[in-house]
Design a protein around this motif. Sequence first.
Motif, PDB file in Angstrom:
ATOM      1  N   LYS A 100      28.753 -25.602   1.831  1.00 21.01           N
ATOM      2  CA  LYS A 100      27.604 -26.102   1.077  1.00 21.01           C
ATOM      3  C   LYS A 100      26.876 -27.178   1.865  1.00 21.01           C
ATOM      4  O   LYS A 100      25.643 -27.215   1.885  1.00 21.01           O
ATOM      5  CB  LYS A 100      28.044 -26.650  -0.278  1.00 21.01           C
ATOM      6  N   GLN A 101      27.646 -28.064   2.501  1.00 24.32           N
ATOM      7  CA  GLN A 101      27.025 -29.117   3.294  1.00 24.32           C
ATOM      8  C   GLN A 101      26.275 -28.528   4.487  1.00 24.32           C
ATOM      9  O   GLN A 101      25.173 -28.976   4.819  1.00 24.32           O
ATOM     10  CB  GLN A 101      28.088 -30.107   3.774  1.00 24.32           C
ATOM     11  N   THR A 102      26.852 -27.505   5.119  1.00 25.03           N
ATOM     12  CA  THR A 102      26.184 -26.855   6.250  1.00 25.03           C
ATOM     13  C   THR A 102      24.905 -26.182   5.790  1.00 25.03           C
ATOM     14  O   THR A 102      23.852 -26.324   6.429  1.00 25.03           O
ATOM     15  CB  THR A 102      27.126 -25.812   6.890  1.00 25.03           C
ATOM     16  N   VAL A 103      24.992 -25.448   4.672  1.00 25.50           N
ATOM     17  CA  VAL A 103      23.808 -24.772   4.135  1.00 25.50           C
ATOM     18  C   VAL A 103      22.751 -25.793   3.753  1.00 25.50           C
ATOM     19  O   VAL A 103      21.555 -25.612   4.023  1.00 25.50           O
ATOM     20  CB  VAL A 103      24.198 -23.882   2.926  1.00 25.50           C
ATOM     21  N   GLN A 104      23.178 -26.898   3.132  1.00 27.62           N
ATOM     22  CA  GLN A 104      22.228 -27.938   2.733  1.00 27.62           C
ATOM     23  C   GLN A 104      21.564 -28.546   3.970  1.00 27.62           C
ATOM     24  O   GLN A 104      20.346 -28.787   3.970  1.00 27.62           O
ATOM     25  CB  GLN A 104      22.951 -29.014   1.928  1.00 27.62           C
ATOM     26  N   ALA A 105      22.334 -28.777   5.023  1.00 28.54           N
ATOM     27  CA  ALA A 105      21.751 -29.329   6.250  1.00 28.54           C
ATOM     28  C   ALA A 105      20.762 -28.343   6.868  1.00 28.54           C
ATOM     29  O   ALA A 105      19.683 -28.739   7.329  1.00 28.54           O
ATOM     30  CB  ALA A 105      22.860 -29.658   7.250  1.00 28.54           C
ATOM     31  N   GLU A 106      21.122 -27.041   6.850  1.00 30.27           N
ATOM     32  CA  GLU A 106      20.200 -26.035   7.389  1.00 30.27           C
ATOM     33  C   GLU A 106      18.926 -25.971   6.549  1.00 30.27           C
ATOM     34  O   GLU A 106      17.820 -25.881   7.094  1.00 30.27           O
ATOM     35  CB  GLU A 106      20.882 -24.660   7.422  1.00 30.27           C
ATOM     36  N   ARG A 107      19.069 -26.021   5.236  1.00 30.60           N
ATOM     37  CA  ARG A 107      17.887 -26.011   4.358  1.00 30.60           C
ATOM     38  C   ARG A 107      17.010 -27.212   4.638  1.00 30.60           C
ATOM     39  O   ARG A 107      15.780 -27.110   4.679  1.00 30.60           O
ATOM     40  CB  ARG A 107      18.312 -26.024   2.888  1.00 30.60           C
ATOM     41  N   GLN A 108      17.645 -28.370   4.790  1.00 35.33           N
ATOM     42  CA  GLN A 108      16.897 -29.589   5.065  1.00 35.33           C
ATOM     43  C   GLN A 108      16.141 -29.462   6.380  1.00 35.33           C
ATOM     44  O   GLN A 108      14.970 -29.848   6.467  1.00 35.33           O
ATOM     45  CB  GLN A 108      17.856 -30.792   5.102  1.00 35.33           C
ATOM     46  N   ALA A 109      16.801 -28.899   7.405  1.00 31.97           N
ATOM     47  CA  ALA A 109      16.142 -28.728   8.705  1.00 31.97           C
ATOM     48  C   ALA A 109      14.961 -27.763   8.581  1.00 31.97           C
ATOM     49  O   ALA A 109      13.874 -28.013   9.119  1.00 31.97           O
ATOM     50  CB  ALA A 109      17.143 -28.216   9.737  1.00 31.97           C
ATOM     51  N   ILE A 110      15.170 -26.655   7.844  1.00 34.19           N
ATOM     52  CA  ILE A 110      14.081 -25.679   7.659  1.00 34.19           C
ATOM     53  C   ILE A 110      12.934 -26.306   6.884  1.00 34.19           C
ATOM     54  O   ILE A 110      11.761 -26.152   7.234  1.00 34.19           O
ATOM     55  CB  ILE A 110      14.622 -24.418   6.949  1.00 34.19           C
ATOM     56  N   THR A 111      13.275 -27.041   5.802  1.00 32.14           N
ATOM     57  CA  THR A 111      12.244 -27.691   4.991  1.00 32.14           C
ATOM     58  C   THR A 111      11.456 -28.697   5.826  1.00 32.14           C
ATOM     59  O   THR A 111      10.221 -28.749   5.741  1.00 32.14           O
ATOM     60  CB  THR A 111      12.883 -28.399   3.784  1.00 32.14           C
ATOM     61  N   THR A 112      12.159 -29.475   6.626  1.00 36.72           N
ATOM     62  CA  THR A 112      11.479 -30.455   7.483  1.00 36.72           C
ATOM     63  C   THR A 112      10.570 -29.738   8.482  1.00 36.72           C
ATOM     64  O   THR A 112       9.412 -30.147   8.679  1.00 36.72           O
ATOM     65  CB  THR A 112      12.517 -31.314   8.227  1.00 36.72           C
ATOM     66  N   GLY A 113      11.071 -28.665   9.091  1.00 37.59           N
ATOM     67  CA  GLY A 113      10.257 -27.900  10.035  1.00 37.59           C
ATOM     68  C   GLY A 113       9.023 -27.309   9.366  1.00 37.59           C
ATOM     69  O   GLY A 113       7.921 -27.351   9.919  1.00 37.59           O
TER      70      GLY A 113
END
Length: 178
Positions: A100-113
Amino acid sequence: MDNAKVVFEAMEKLTKGQLTWTELRKQYGSHVAGAIAKIRKLNSEFDSEMSKIDAQDRADLLRIDQKRKHALTEVAAQLHHDLQAELWRHENKISSIENKQTVQAERQAITTGLREKRQKLLARARFGSRALEPNQSPQEVIPVTSQTSAPASSVSATGTVRGWGAMLGNLWQKLGER
């Protein structure tokens, strides 16, 4: 009491080998020797019965101990199994949390991008291509003018005919009146 003491002393001497049966009979008489023989016989019977009971007790104790060991082994195996299941469950929870933390970090990176790209596109829409590269020389700007034209539909919302359709309708109407 003295007679009992004498008998026990004689038995003790007989047991230690300090006195023989013949000497016992001569010294204390045949009645004392007979009583001592009866006591020794009773003692030997008692000892054999006690050894039989001791053997049975040892067998019972061994059986009880084996039963206890088997029960403890069974409980230990079940406990080990339960602990393994509990450990597996906790490891799954931990890996789920990590996922979940990995997915959340990936989502955050995608959202920021995506936010950055959106900001760039908005800036480009507002300010043109110069917003992306402000030091670039200005490009030639082509002026665009918009012309207001008639609506595409020849019928208004109220149902009246407009434009060329109205003129043709009037023409036909006037031709029909003649």
